[in-house]
Every structure is written in C-alpha cells, then in structure tokens.
Design an enzyme around this catalytic site. Structure first.
Site, PDB file in Angstrom:
ATOM      1  CB  CYS A  47      -0.927   0.122   1.127  1.00 30.95           C
ATOM      2  SG  CYS A  47      -2.224   1.453   1.293  1.00 30.95           S
ATOM      3  CB  CYS A  48       3.931   2.074   1.843  1.00 28.76           C
ATOM      4  SG  CYS A  48       3.207   2.469   3.543  1.00 28.76           S
ATOM      5  CB  CYS A 108      -2.173   7.237   5.557  1.00 25.96           C
ATOM      6  SG  CYS A 108      -1.323   7.429   4.150  1.00 25.96           S
ATOM      7  CB  CYS A 133      -0.982   3.886   8.927  1.00 27.02           C
ATOM      8  SG  CYS A 133      -1.792   2.730   7.445  1.00 27.02           S
ATOM      9  CB  CYS A 192       6.390   4.260   4.218  1.00 25.62           C
ATOM     10  SG  CYS A 192       7.365   5.751   3.675  1.00 25.62           S
TER      11      CYS A 192
END
Length: 238
Positions: free
Chosen positions: A110-111, A193, A196, A221
C-alpha cells in the site's frame, strides 16, 4: 540540550549549499513539524529548492489543512503528487481497502502504491532531495547522516535536521511562529496516513503511533529503503 542557534545556522548553511551546488533539488515534505521547520527556512530565504508533498488519498484533514496554512503564511503552493488511480483501485479490489493491517507485506505494498511510486515521479530530473528525518525519531534512523548517497534514485539525499531533537524542532516553531499540523497538539508527534497513525501515550517513542500493530524495526514506509533495507549505503561528509 542542543544549542538551537548553532543548529539553525548549520541547517541554513546546508540548505544554501544544496541550492548552490545541487540544483535542481527538491524537498519532500510530509507537512509534519520537522518539515515545517525546513519549509520556513527555505521559503524565507527564497531558496530555489522545490517543495512537494505526497497526497496519498488517505491523509487526515488536519494534514491537508497545512497546505492552506503554508499558502496563507508564505504565499506559496506546495506541489502535490498523488498515486496512480488504477494502482489504488487494483489493490483495493484484490485485497480490500484496509488490507495493510493484515501483514507487513500488504502494508508496504500500500505504501509503495500511495507513496513510493509517486515519490519516484517527484524526484525525477532532480540532482538531490531533502527530507525532514531526524536520528532521534526512531531506532531505524539512528545512523542517519546529514548527507547521503541514495542508490535507489541515483542522487544525493540530505537530512538537514539529522542532529535536531524534538525539543529543538518545537523551540524553532515557537520562536518563529511557524504554522503546523493541529494533530501535534492532540498527541500525534509523528503523522502519516489516517488509518495508519494513532496518538501516542506519555513516555512512548515519537513514532510509536505509526503502524502501531507492527514491530518497531519494520516501521518504514519504503521511501527510504532499497530491497527492504534502509538506504544508509554510503554517507557523504559535508
């Protein structure tokens, strides 16, 4: 406690050297406290260092509000880089919106989509990039250098605040009335984010609220990593 005047002078000299010797250069701002210190220095000195931020699509509203604060205070628009919509859609469709909670691998993917890939576009064509990283932020940054070689992007990387403490950052912000993210006043020393990031408890590490469900040694990340390892390949003496 560090001598703030000495730290500020050294940091201003580093930024001036970047502008003079490493042009074109850009500053990657997460809009956090450290980054606001560097934003203030760069814009007040009118240095030719571009400033950009990664708008992941999942930032807090308080973080996005900092963009307006910068515009109002410095009459400057921070350039935004966003993830590729098709990559985000494919990840969500295949894994679910919040699949990053399931494993380190899913979180890093995702990062990669929301931050690492846009970073590559932001850095393209530049000779050097600047970050707000500090050694005191976490165990993963304990060997941080002011100037390094970033092998992933084949360019020079600067961390002008490497020697600064948390107290130094806030002393500068207060002394110069620098705008900052309102979440810092709500127990968020480190902000990423929204899903997170959580507030930290008194006495916790400043990055304890980042990916709090993971082990401390995995809390990066990918922006500062190559093949799963932090980019500390080679430091460069100032």
């Amino acid at each position: 406690m560090s001598d703030l005047t000495t730290l500020v002078s050294a940091t201003e000299q580093t930024l001036a050297r970047i502008a003079a010797d490493f042009s074109p250069a850009v500053f990657a701002s997460s809009l956090a406290a450290e980054d606001m210190v560097l934003t203030d220095m760069i814009l007040k000195a009118k240095l030719p260092i571009g400033i950009f931020s990664l708008e992941t699509g999942r930032l807090h509203q308080e973080t996005l509000a900092v963009l307006g604060k910068v515009k109002q205070r410095y009459a400057h628009d921070i350039t935004l880089y966003r993830p590729q919509p098709e990559a985000v859609a494919a990840y969500v469709e295949q894994n679910g919106l919040n699949a990053f909670y399931n494993s380190v691998e899913m979180r890093r993917e995702c990062c990669r989509i929301r931050k690492v890939e846009p970073l590559g576009r932001a850095l393209a064509g530049n000779k050097a990039w600047v970050t707000g990283q500090r050694r005191a932020q976490s165990s993963t940054r304990a060997e941080l250098h002011v100037q390094e070689i970033d092998t992933a992007h084949a360019m020079t990387k600067f961390n002008p605040l490497a020697d600064w403490s948390e107290d130094d950052v806030w002393a500068y912000i207060r002394a110069n009335d620098v705008p900052y993210n309102a979440l810092h006043d709500q127990g968020y020393p480190s902000i990423g984010c929204e899903p997170c990031t959580r507030a930290v408890q008194p006495g916790e590490d400043v990055r304890a609220g980042r990916w709090w469900w993971e082990n401390p040694d995995s809390k990066e990340c990918g922006l500062h990593m190559v093949d799963g390892k932090l980019i500390r390949i080679k430091s460069v003496a100032a």
